[in-house]
Scaffold this motif. Structure first.
Motif, PDB file in Angstrom:
ATOM      1  N   CYS A 159     -30.795  17.419 -18.542  1.00  8.61           N
ATOM      2  CA  CYS A 159     -30.126  18.513 -17.841  1.00  8.61           C
ATOM      3  C   CYS A 159     -30.392  19.821 -18.562  1.00  8.61           C
ATOM      4  O   CYS A 159     -30.420  19.868 -19.805  1.00  8.61           O
ATOM      5  N   ASN A 160     -30.620  20.877 -17.805  1.00  9.93           N
ATOM      6  CA  ASN A 160     -30.720  22.244 -18.332  1.00  9.93           C
ATOM      7  C   ASN A 160     -29.480  23.006 -17.873  1.00  9.93           C
ATOM      8  O   ASN A 160     -29.314  23.287 -16.679  1.00  9.93           O
ATOM      9  N   GLN A 161     -28.639  23.332 -18.846  1.00  7.46           N
ATOM     10  CA  GLN A 161     -27.382  24.004 -18.532  1.00  7.46           C
ATOM     11  C   GLN A 161     -27.423  25.429 -19.071  1.00  7.46           C
ATOM     12  O   GLN A 161     -27.913  25.654 -20.178  1.00  7.46           O
ATOM     13  N   TYR A 197     -30.987  28.555 -22.130  1.00  2.05           N
ATOM     14  CA  TYR A 197     -30.272  27.404 -21.582  1.00  2.05           C
ATOM     15  C   TYR A 197     -30.176  26.319 -22.660  1.00  2.05           C
ATOM     16  O   TYR A 197     -30.920  26.325 -23.661  1.00  2.05           O
ATOM     17  N   CYS A 225     -23.695  19.307 -14.456  1.00  4.32           N
ATOM     18  CA  CYS A 225     -25.042  19.868 -14.660  1.00  4.32           C
ATOM     19  C   CYS A 225     -25.550  20.500 -13.366  1.00  4.32           C
ATOM     20  O   CYS A 225     -25.540  19.856 -12.309  1.00  4.32           O
ATOM     21  N   PRO A 226     -26.009  21.755 -13.427  1.00  2.70           N
ATOM     22  CA  PRO A 226     -26.552  22.392 -12.227  1.00  2.70           C
ATOM     23  C   PRO A 226     -28.023  22.068 -11.968  1.00  2.70           C
ATOM     24  O   PRO A 226     -28.517  22.279 -10.853  1.00  2.70           O
ATOM     25  N   SER A 227     -28.750  21.566 -12.998  1.00 10.31           N
ATOM     26  CA  SER A 227     -30.190  21.325 -12.842  1.00 10.31           C
ATOM     27  C   SER A 227     -30.578  20.083 -13.646  1.00 10.31           C
ATOM     28  O   SER A 227     -30.686  20.132 -14.872  1.00 10.31           O
ATOM     29  N   TYR A 228     -30.805  18.975 -12.928  1.00 13.61           N
ATOM     30  CA  TYR A 228     -31.151  17.720 -13.579  1.00 13.61           C
ATOM     31  C   TYR A 228     -32.674  17.608 -13.764  1.00 13.61           C
ATOM     32  O   TYR A 228     -33.466  18.144 -12.982  1.00 13.61           O
ATOM     33  N   LEU A 229     -33.047  16.856 -14.809  1.00 12.70           N
ATOM     34  CA  LEU A 229     -34.423  16.435 -15.019  1.00 12.70           C
ATOM     35  C   LEU A 229     -34.486  14.938 -14.755  1.00 12.70           C
ATOM     36  O   LEU A 229     -33.592  14.189 -15.179  1.00 12.70           O
ATOM     37  N   SER A 230     -35.522  14.484 -14.067  1.00 14.90           N
ATOM     38  CA  SER A 230     -35.550  13.082 -13.659  1.00 14.90           C
ATOM     39  C   SER A 230     -36.932  12.477 -13.853  1.00 14.90           C
ATOM     40  O   SER A 230     -37.951  13.184 -13.899  1.00 14.90           O
ATOM     41  N   HIS A 283     -30.740  22.493 -23.328  1.00 12.20           N
ATOM     42  CA  HIS A 283     -31.462  21.341 -22.788  1.00 12.20           C
ATOM     43  C   HIS A 283     -30.894  20.077 -23.422  1.00 12.20           C
ATOM     44  O   HIS A 283     -30.932  19.894 -24.640  1.00 12.20           O
ATOM     45  N   ASN A 293     -32.051  10.238 -13.301  1.00  9.20           N
ATOM     46  CA  ASN A 293     -31.725  11.407 -14.117  1.00  9.20           C
ATOM     47  C   ASN A 293     -31.904  11.082 -15.605  1.00  9.20           C
ATOM     48  O   ASN A 293     -31.377  10.077 -16.100  1.00  9.20           O
TER      49      ASN A 293
END
Length: 337
Positions: free
Chosen positions: A74-76, A32, A61-66, A34, A71
């Protein structure tokens, strides 16, 4: 008047508009992409992230980091293995605030996870062998570091394609710690980023005297050894008090001479049978001495051949006499031993 205030607020809002954070991206383990935008700190608002490779469709982005419900990354999905050779585009959006599209070159921005299945063994060739596993082994170069007895680390590079390392003739009395890290090699586009070091694997034993370890071990064993020593001492005292034979063996009796002692046998405590078997008496051996004189003087002398013999005893001894002494008168005597 009110209209003027509203116009002033709108103008100041444009002047003091929030600056869009900078986005930084990295390909992680070829799985992925990052991306993060909190290098200058946690943003004040939530941004919507869009990222896509060249020639692909724009996607959110399908998967956010917060952090604290804000936010920050993001891992794409990475997609094709060759995508890192294409440009990657990103954009941050917040309500009506839209950042400019940023272009990222990811060819040199690949970071692997640490190698797995790390093992160390002592080979039949008397060398120490370290083995590990990493994806895309034909594209990966590795680095091994080790230290002996908690000393300084020594590093060594391993060529592309190899997933083992040999340490020559290790000492069994020393403690060895070994670690590995890896990165994408030049054969597949050299990366600037190394993976993190693996957890160390250990081989051998450390015989060095660490004061802290010695003190801790002594503090544990001191009361145990004290109790065991006291018990052994008590058992020995009880055995000495109740068993005379053991007491005589461990503490022998020293004989004390008496002024009226007539027989030396009384100094020692022999068993009765052994004492009767010993014989300290010998019968006396009478000895007579004869002197040898010349024949001319034989009529006036009572001596014959000079010799020393005993009268019909078992202890006869013949002692020759020099002729120079024949003229010396001899005296006879009897001695008793």
């Amino acid at each position: 008047m009110l209209k003027r205030l509203l116009m002033l607020l709108c103008l100041t809002g444009h002047v003091f508009a929030r600056e869009t954070p900078d986005v930084d991206c990295l390909v992680v383990h070829l799985k992925y992409v990052h991306c993060s935008w909190n290098k200058q700190g946690t943003p004040e608002v939530n941004y919507t992230f869009y990222g896509w490779f060249h020639g692909a469709n724009v996607s959110e982005c399908p998967s956010y980091l917060s952090e604290n419900n804000i936010n920050t990354g993001c891992n794409q999905p990475y997609g094709s293995l060759l995508n890192r050779f294409n440009n990657f585009y990103t954009r941050l959006v917040h309500e009506n605030q839209i950042s400019e599209v940023k272009t990222h070159e990811l060819k040199e921005k690949v970071k692997f996870n640490p190698p797995t299945s790390l093992t160390v063994r002592y080979g039949s060739d008397s060398n120490l062998w370290l083995n590990w596993t990493q994806i895309r082994s034909n594209c990966v170069e590795s680095e091994v570091r080790y230290r002996i007895n908690n000393g300084n680390w020594a590093s060594s590079r391993v060529s592309i394609g190899k997933q083992d390392y040999c340490l020559n003739l290790p000492s069994r009395s020393s403690l060895y710690e070994l670690q590995v890290r890896s990165r994408m090699g030049y054969a597949c586009g050299l990366s600037k980023f190394w993976s993190d070091w693996t957890e160390p694997v250990v081989w051998g034993s450390n015989n060095s005297t660490d004061p802290n370890k010695m003190n801790s071990s002594m503090s544990v064993w001191t009361p145990v050894l004290s109790v065991v020593g006291a018990l052994i001492l008590i058992i020995l005292v009880m055995m000495l008090l109740h068993n005379e034979r053991i007491r005589i063996i461990l503490i022998p009796v020293v004989p004390k001479p008496s002024p009226n002692l007539q027989n030396i046998e009384d100094w020692f405590k022999f068993p009765k049978g052994l004492k009767e078997g010993l014989n300290y008496n010998e019968r006396p051996c009478p000895v007579r001495e004869y002197c040898h004189v010349r024949q001319s003087d034989s009529e006036s002398s009572d001596c014959s051949t000079c010799s020393v013999t005993t009268d019909q005893t078992d202890c006869s001894v013949f002692i020759p006499v020099n002729e120079s002494d024949l003229s010396t008168p001899c005296s006879s005597s009897i001695s008793q031993f």
